[in-house]
Design an enzyme around this catalytic site. Structure first.
Site, PDB file in Angstrom:
ATOM      1  N   HIS A 116      73.597  61.518   8.293  1.00  0.00           N
ATOM      2  CA  HIS A 116      73.181  62.818   8.998  1.00  0.00           C
ATOM      3  C   HIS A 116      73.283  64.016   7.766  1.00  0.00           C
ATOM      4  O   HIS A 116      73.163  64.982   8.067  1.00  0.00           O
ATOM      5  CB  HIS A 116      74.329  63.041   9.944  1.00  0.00           C
ATOM      6  N   ASP A 126      71.935  52.293  12.466  1.00  0.00           N
ATOM      7  CA  ASP A 126      72.741  53.201  13.271  1.00  0.00           C
ATOM      8  C   ASP A 126      72.262  53.503  14.713  1.00  0.00           C
ATOM      9  O   ASP A 126      71.171  53.856  14.870  1.00  0.00           O
ATOM     10  CB  ASP A 126      73.087  54.312  12.514  1.00  0.00           C
ATOM     11  N   HIS A 132      72.823  56.308  16.029  1.00  0.00           N
ATOM     12  CA  HIS A 132      72.222  57.539  15.861  1.00  0.00           C
ATOM     13  C   HIS A 132      71.072  57.753  14.819  1.00  0.00           C
ATOM     14  O   HIS A 132      71.224  56.973  13.954  1.00  0.00           O
ATOM     15  CB  HIS A 132      73.400  58.601  15.604  1.00  0.00           C
ATOM     16  N   ASP A 138      77.362  50.980  15.255  1.00  0.00           N
ATOM     17  CA  ASP A 138      77.904  51.524  16.696  1.00  0.00           C
ATOM     18  C   ASP A 138      76.734  51.388  17.567  1.00  0.00           C
ATOM     19  O   ASP A 138      76.858  52.116  18.784  1.00  0.00           O
ATOM     20  CB  ASP A 138      78.029  53.190  16.447  1.00  0.00           C
TER      21      ASP A 138
END
Length: 341
Positions: free
Chosen positions: A158, A193, A195, A282
């Site tokens: 990120h 991931d 996200h 995740d």
């Protein structure tokens, strides 16, 4: 499989995380290291400490202004009367302009995208050695290893060139890919991931020498919200070199593996000579963020599919949060990969 980790990565110990207006314990806890290391070792990984390549490989992607901020902001923040123990911004520019504030508060808002990336005394040191671990992992591939695992913590996908966010400060996967590219390889980054890897996308969005692909929960109602949509394909010379594959919340193994095959076809079409896997765990059905629903068997199948690329693979740890199955999930990915070679 060779693996890389530095004990100084324990020094980042974030306390706070704001979600839905509530201040909660931060999910990116140091204990993730213990669990992930055990999971990697169960898959046969042998760990070594990274070398120190200095700031050069990091500054190849992160601005000197931002790196100065990360190195100095905590000490400056603590000089503010009544300031909290962690640097957490309370103001953000609606649009970042050429104006650059002098105050610690203003710079925190400029360089931290959200409240999920608090900076404390040990944050810079941990982030630096997390990035150095990724650099050493890339060097192992350059030296001829077929695969390697990097326990990068704090994670990185990120983080933009001058912006922290979502538990991330330095973009470890991007730094590793740039290291591989500079060595004459042709890297693709595949982010699995839950996200979207918005920082990774942002760093390479206008470039055609690194392919970026991300499979993630649909950001229409999931972090990071503003990036990760299917129409984002790159810009300028990078048009067509970014692929986002958002999935509906709760997507399970079979649909995920079908999507992964699409991603790997794009990797092959790019002519990649090395694959950097931004290894978020995740997407697990057991993960606290509950975005996707991949089982342990599903992760083993993901590992096997990655082995099918027949190019060297560097696994760089991203998300995956504390739950009973976290370590086993990592074991299944790495074992599935190695057994399929």
């Amino acid at each position: 499989m060779k693996a890389v980790f530095d004990t100084r990565q324990w020094r980042h110990d974030p306390q706070h995380f704001m979600a839905n207006g509530a201040v909660l314990p931060n999910p990116e806890q140091p204990r993730r290291i213990e669990v992930l290391r055990a999971g990697a070792e169960a898959a046969g990984c042998v760990f070594a400490a990274p070398g120190d390549a200095g700031l050069g490989p990091i500054a190849a992607l992160h601005s000197p202004e931002y790196l100065t901020f990360l190195q100095t902001i905590h000490a400056r923040w603590r000089r503010i009367p009544g300031a909290g123990a962690e640097v957490i911004p309370n103001i953000h520019p609606g649009a970042r302009t050429d104006g650059y504030p002098k105050s610690a508060v203003g710079q925190a808002g400029y360089h931290q995208a959200d409240t999920a990336c608090p900076i404390a005394e040990g944050t810079w040191e941990a982030a630096y050695w997390s990035a150095q671990s990724a650099i050493t992992g890339a060097d192992l591939i350059i030296q001829g290893e077929r695969s390697a695992y990097v326990l990068s913590r704090p994670p990185g996908h990120h983080a933009f060139g001058d912006l922290a966010g979502g538990f991330c400060f330095l973009n470890n996967s991007a730094i590793a890919a740039e290291r591989l590219r500079a060595a004459g390889l042709r890297p693709a980054i595949l982010d699995i991931d839950v996200h979207h890897g918005n920082g990774t996308q942002g760093i390479f969005y206008e470039r055609d020498d690194v392919l970026t692909v991300s499979i993630h929960a649909d950001p229409a109602r999931f972090y990071p919200f503003f990036w990760g949509h299917a129409q984002e394909r790159g810009a300028g010379r990078g048009l067509g070199y970014n692929l986002n594959l958002p999935l509906a919340r709760g997507t399970g193994d079979d649909d995920y593996l079908d999507t992964l095959s699409v991603a790997l076809r794009q990797v092959a079409s790019f002519g990649s000579r090395v694959l950097v896997v931004a290894l978020g765990l995740d997407a697990s059905i057991d993960d606290p963020f509950q975005g996707l629903a991949i089982t342990q068997d599903g992760f083993a199948r993901i590992g096997a599919a990655l082995a099918g690329t027949r190019v060297p693979v560097l696994f760089v740890q991203e998300g995956g949060y504390l739950c009973d199955s976290l370590g086993d999930t990592l074991t299944r990915v790495l074992t599935g990969f190695q057994e399929a070679l």
